[in-house]
Design a protein around this motif. Structure first.
Motif, PDB file in Angstrom:
ATOM      1  N   ILE A 259       0.830  -1.201   0.000  1.00  0.00           N
ATOM      2  CA  ILE A 259       0.000   0.000   0.000  1.00  0.00           C
ATOM      3  C   ILE A 259       0.870   1.260   0.000  1.00  0.00           C
ATOM      4  N   PRO A 260       0.770   2.082  -1.015  1.00  0.00           N
ATOM      5  CA  PRO A 260       1.456   3.379  -1.015  1.00  0.00           C
ATOM      6  C   PRO A 260       0.656   4.367  -0.153  1.00  0.00           C
ATOM      7  N   ASP A 261       0.947   4.382   1.124  1.00  0.00           N
ATOM      8  CA  ASP A 261       0.132   5.142   2.054  1.00  0.00           C
ATOM      9  C   ASP A 261       0.684   6.556   2.259  1.00  0.00           C
ATOM     10  N   ALA A 262      -0.182   7.434   2.679  1.00  0.00           N
ATOM     11  CA  ALA A 262       0.185   8.796   3.057  1.00  0.00           C
ATOM     12  C   ALA A 262      -0.631   9.151   4.296  1.00  0.00           C
ATOM     13  N   THR A 263      -0.156  10.125   5.049  1.00  0.00           N
ATOM     14  CA  THR A 263      -0.831  10.514   6.288  1.00  0.00           C
ATOM     15  C   THR A 263      -1.014  12.020   6.341  1.00  0.00           C
ATOM     16  N   CYS A 264      -2.203  12.439   6.751  1.00  0.00           N
ATOM     17  CA  CYS A 264      -2.450  13.850   7.033  1.00  0.00           C
ATOM     18  C   CYS A 264      -3.091  13.948   8.410  1.00  0.00           C
ATOM     19  N   TRP A 265      -2.924  15.093   9.051  1.00  0.00           N
ATOM     20  CA  TRP A 265      -3.454  15.232  10.406  1.00  0.00           C
ATOM     21  C   TRP A 265      -3.896  16.658  10.655  1.00  0.00           C
ATOM     22  N   LEU A 430      -5.082  10.751   9.615  1.00  0.00           N
ATOM     23  CA  LEU A 430      -5.664   9.816   8.655  1.00  0.00           C
ATOM     24  C   LEU A 430      -4.566   9.257   7.769  1.00  0.00           C
ATOM     25  N   SER A 431      -4.370   7.937   7.841  1.00  0.00           N
ATOM     26  CA  SER A 431      -3.500   7.247   6.886  1.00  0.00           C
ATOM     27  C   SER A 431      -4.389   6.670   5.798  1.00  0.00           C
ATOM     28  N   PHE A 432      -4.031   6.907   4.535  1.00  0.00           N
ATOM     29  CA  PHE A 432      -4.890   6.463   3.446  1.00  0.00           C
ATOM     30  C   PHE A 432      -4.063   5.893   2.312  1.00  0.00           C
ATOM     31  N   ASP A 433      -4.691   5.013   1.564  1.00  0.00           N
ATOM     32  CA  ASP A 433      -4.089   4.394   0.385  1.00  0.00           C
ATOM     33  C   ASP A 433      -4.188   5.393  -0.761  1.00  0.00           C
ATOM     34  N   HIS A 434      -3.027   5.865  -1.237  1.00  0.00           N
ATOM     35  CA  HIS A 434      -3.032   6.908  -2.261  1.00  0.00           C
ATOM     36  C   HIS A 434      -3.530   6.400  -3.604  1.00  0.00           C
ATOM     37  N   ARG A 435      -3.723   5.091  -3.743  1.00  0.00           N
ATOM     38  CA  ARG A 435      -4.267   4.559  -4.988  1.00  0.00           C
ATOM     39  C   ARG A 435      -5.770   4.812  -5.101  1.00  0.00           C
ATOM     40  N   VAL A 436      -6.469   4.870  -3.949  1.00  0.00           N
ATOM     41  CA  VAL A 436      -7.926   4.987  -3.999  1.00  0.00           C
ATOM     42  C   VAL A 436      -8.381   6.441  -4.071  1.00  0.00           C
ATOM     43  N   CYS A 437      -7.540   7.382  -3.672  1.00  0.00           N
ATOM     44  CA  CYS A 437      -7.928   8.791  -3.717  1.00  0.00           C
ATOM     45  C   CYS A 437      -6.692   9.677  -3.633  1.00  0.00           C
ATOM     46  N   GLY A 440      -6.847  15.620  -1.832  1.00  0.00           N
ATOM     47  CA  GLY A 440      -8.039  16.443  -1.668  1.00  0.00           C
ATOM     48  C   GLY A 440      -9.164  15.669  -1.005  1.00  0.00           C
ATOM     49  N   THR A 441      -9.386  14.417  -1.435  1.00  0.00           N
ATOM     50  CA  THR A 441     -10.437  13.589  -0.840  1.00  0.00           C
ATOM     51  C   THR A 441     -10.096  13.241   0.605  1.00  0.00           C
ATOM     52  N   ALA A 442      -8.850  12.837   0.835  1.00  0.00           N
ATOM     53  CA  ALA A 442      -8.439  12.492   2.192  1.00  0.00           C
ATOM     54  C   ALA A 442      -8.552  13.701   3.120  1.00  0.00           C
ATOM     55  N   GLY A 443      -8.112  14.857   2.629  1.00  0.00           N
ATOM     56  CA  GLY A 443      -8.214  16.064   3.434  1.00  0.00           C
ATOM     57  C   GLY A 443      -9.655  16.448   3.694  1.00  0.00           C
ATOM     58  N   GLY A 444     -10.531  16.274   2.689  1.00  0.00           N
ATOM     59  CA  GLY A 444     -11.943  16.562   2.890  1.00  0.00           C
ATOM     60  C   GLY A 444     -12.567  15.661   3.944  1.00  0.00           C
ATOM     61  N   PHE A 445     -12.219  14.366   3.913  1.00  0.00           N
ATOM     62  CA  PHE A 445     -12.715  13.433   4.924  1.00  0.00           C
ATOM     63  C   PHE A 445     -12.270  13.871   6.319  1.00  0.00           C
ATOM     64  N   LEU A 446     -10.980  14.130   6.461  1.00  0.00           N
ATOM     65  CA  LEU A 446     -10.446  14.470   7.776  1.00  0.00           C
ATOM     66  C   LEU A 446     -11.021  15.795   8.275  1.00  0.00           C
ATOM     67  N   ARG A 447     -11.202  16.742   7.380  1.00  0.00           N
ATOM     68  CA  ARG A 447     -11.753  18.034   7.788  1.00  0.00           C
ATOM     69  C   ARG A 447     -13.209  17.881   8.241  1.00  0.00           C
ATOM     70  N   TYR A 448     -13.967  17.023   7.561  1.00  0.00           N
ATOM     71  CA  TYR A 448     -15.348  16.787   7.977  1.00  0.00           C
ATOM     72  C   TYR A 448     -15.394  16.141   9.357  1.00  0.00           C
ATOM     73  N   VAL A 449     -14.513  15.170   9.605  1.00  0.00           N
ATOM     74  CA  VAL A 449     -14.448  14.542  10.929  1.00  0.00           C
ATOM     75  C   VAL A 449     -14.123  15.597  11.985  1.00  0.00           C
TER      76      VAL A 449
END
Length: 463
Positions: A259-265, A430-437, A440-449
């Motif tokens: 998994i090519p993962d990335a993390t934002c917080w 949030l750690s996410f699989d960069h293949r699925v999104c 921007g999507t990951a940041g939007g998810f985390l910001r909504y949370v």
């Protein structure tokens, strides 16, 4: 003319424990050779990559052989034990039949062995009749019989089965006692009917540690013999990566490889969330946990950002977006980290989520989680704040696409409504699989949370 015995020696093999498990480690034998076992009686405690379970035997009779010592890892289908079973229509006519001790209420000469549900087992000139109700075999004698590769005594059943299993509150208590060299038969349980509790074992361990150790005087070393101070340095202790620890290691290693993962917080002001929880817990009823609130926030966020509730099919090079949320949550136990799964979390209320999380957590502490409880997750919530840390970069629980990490909620200086104030702040990652999104999507998810944490009223839109 006396009736002949209809005997059989049946081999019980390690059954398929489901969920693709191919092996299990013998943690503790619950029966000895010579013990009388009933149908569906647990005979061995095993640990798989998913959970620790007691395995029941489908046969009733006398154990004639066991295969594998405690700590041995066996593949599914390997022999566990052999059981001698049999039946006689007329027990009294069997040559060398051995009487059994039964309670006065069970003593009824008009009821024969077969109609009363008895089990008759015999070898040559020795036999034992055992009722499936409360039965105490008196004695049995006979020649030895071969069971598997070894020759063992056929029946050595004592009047009192002092070698039988000891009642404990959970398999973890057995393991804790074994790892600390305690004999459970020497402990007095404080639970109902003498049940041995975790506190009984902990107390015995403390007493053992306080006992003065007898240390033999060191032998003198001749001056001519050099002593290397670092002789044992580098040898180290070797801990096998198997069972739960091995499964965790394999899954995390695979996650890092594939998994090519990335993390934002982001930091969030959780003051309003904690106030909402306090208000929810004022009426009578089960308390609402912070984890249950965060779980409900996650399901709402995944409904808005379904890309993160998915998995990648590498063979077909496709992203599979999943229709429902099966929410895993990380739980630390004595056996290590496990991730129980709340099924259909998207269809549950906060109260229902809290009840299911509490049930699974209690099962995890007792070591009673089933393989089904630990598989099938689509998204994981990791509350590492319980360890007193603020942030982390979680490793994604393969084959999922994302994991939300939650740090501790602590008072911190915070600008609130244009002024500096002390607020309850939490870090979310949030750690996410960069293949699925993308980010921007990951940041939007985390910001909504984070927005739901800061303004819980936003959840009303999805209730």
């Amino acid at each position: 003319m006396p009736h002949a015995f209809d005997m059989a020696s049946l081999e019980f093999k390690l059954p398929d424990l489901g969920e693709g498990l191919t092996e299990a480690e013998i943690v503790r034998w619950l029966v000895e050779v010579g013990d009388v076992v009933a149908v569906d009686q647990p005979v061995v405690e095993v640990e798989t990559a998913k959970a620790m379970v007691e395995v029941p035997c489908p046969y009733g009779g006398v154990v004639t052989a066991r295969f594998g010592e405690e700590g041995t890892e066996l593949p599914v289908g390997s022999p566990l034990l052999t059981v001698a079973v049999g039946a006689a229509p007329d027990a009294a006519a069997a040559p060398g039949a051995v009487p059994v001790a039964v309670s006065p209420a069970e003593a009824d000469s008009s009821v024969d062995a077969e109609s009363s549900g008895n089990v008759l087992v015999g070898y040559g000139t020795g036999a034992t009749v055992a009722r499936r109700r409360r039965v105490r075999p008196v004695a049995a004698a006979g020649p030895v019989a071969e069971a598997g590769p070894a020759v063992v005594p056929v029946v050595e059943v004592a009047a009192a089965r002092s070698a039988g299993p000891v009642p404990v509150i959970s398999p973890l208590v057995r393991r804790l006692a074994r790892e600390n060299g305690l004999d459970l038969r020497e402990l007095k349980g404080t639970g109902p009917d003498g049940l041995i509790l975790r506190s009984d074992v902990d107390s015995a361990i403390r007493s053992k540690e306080q006992e003065p150790a007898t240390v033999p005087a060191p032998a003198s070393v001749p001056a001519s013999v050099p002593v290397s101070a670092g002789a044992s340095v580098g040898a180290g202790e070797r801990v096998p990566l198997r069972g739960t620890r091995g499964a965790v290691a394999d899954k995390l290693s695979r996650s890092r490889r594939e998994i090519p993962d990335a993390t934002c917080w982001v930091d969030a002001d959780a003051t309003e969330l904690m106030a909402a929880r306090t208000a929810m817990n004022r009426p009578a009823g089960p308390p609402v946990s912070v984890l249950a609130l965060l779980a409900r926030i996650c399901t709402a966020a995944l409904a808005r950002f379904p890309e993160l509730n998915s998995t990648v099919d590498t063979a077909s090079r496709e992203i599979v977006r999943l229709p429902g949320v099966h929410l895993g949550f990380a739980a630390q136990t004595e056996r290590g980290l496990v991730v129980p799964v709340v099924r259909d979390a998207h269809a549950r209320t906060v109260e229902q989520l809290g009840a299911e999380i509490a049930r699974l957590t209690e099962s995890a502490r007792k070591g009673a989680l089933t393989p089904a409880d630990l598989t099938g997750g689509t998204f994981t919530l990791n509350n590492y704040g319980v360890f007193g840390v603020d942030g982390s970069t979680p490793i994604i629980n393969h084959p999922e696409a994302a994991m939300l990490g939650v740090g501790r909620i602590v008072p911190k200086p915070w600008v609130h409504e244009g002024e500096l104030a002390v607020r309850k702040v939490v870090q979310l990652s949030l750690s996410f699989d960069h293949r699925v999104c993308d980010g921007g999507t990951a940041g939007g998810f985390l910001r909504y949370v984070a927005d739901c944490v800061e303004q819980p009223a936003l959840l009303l839109r999805t209730l």
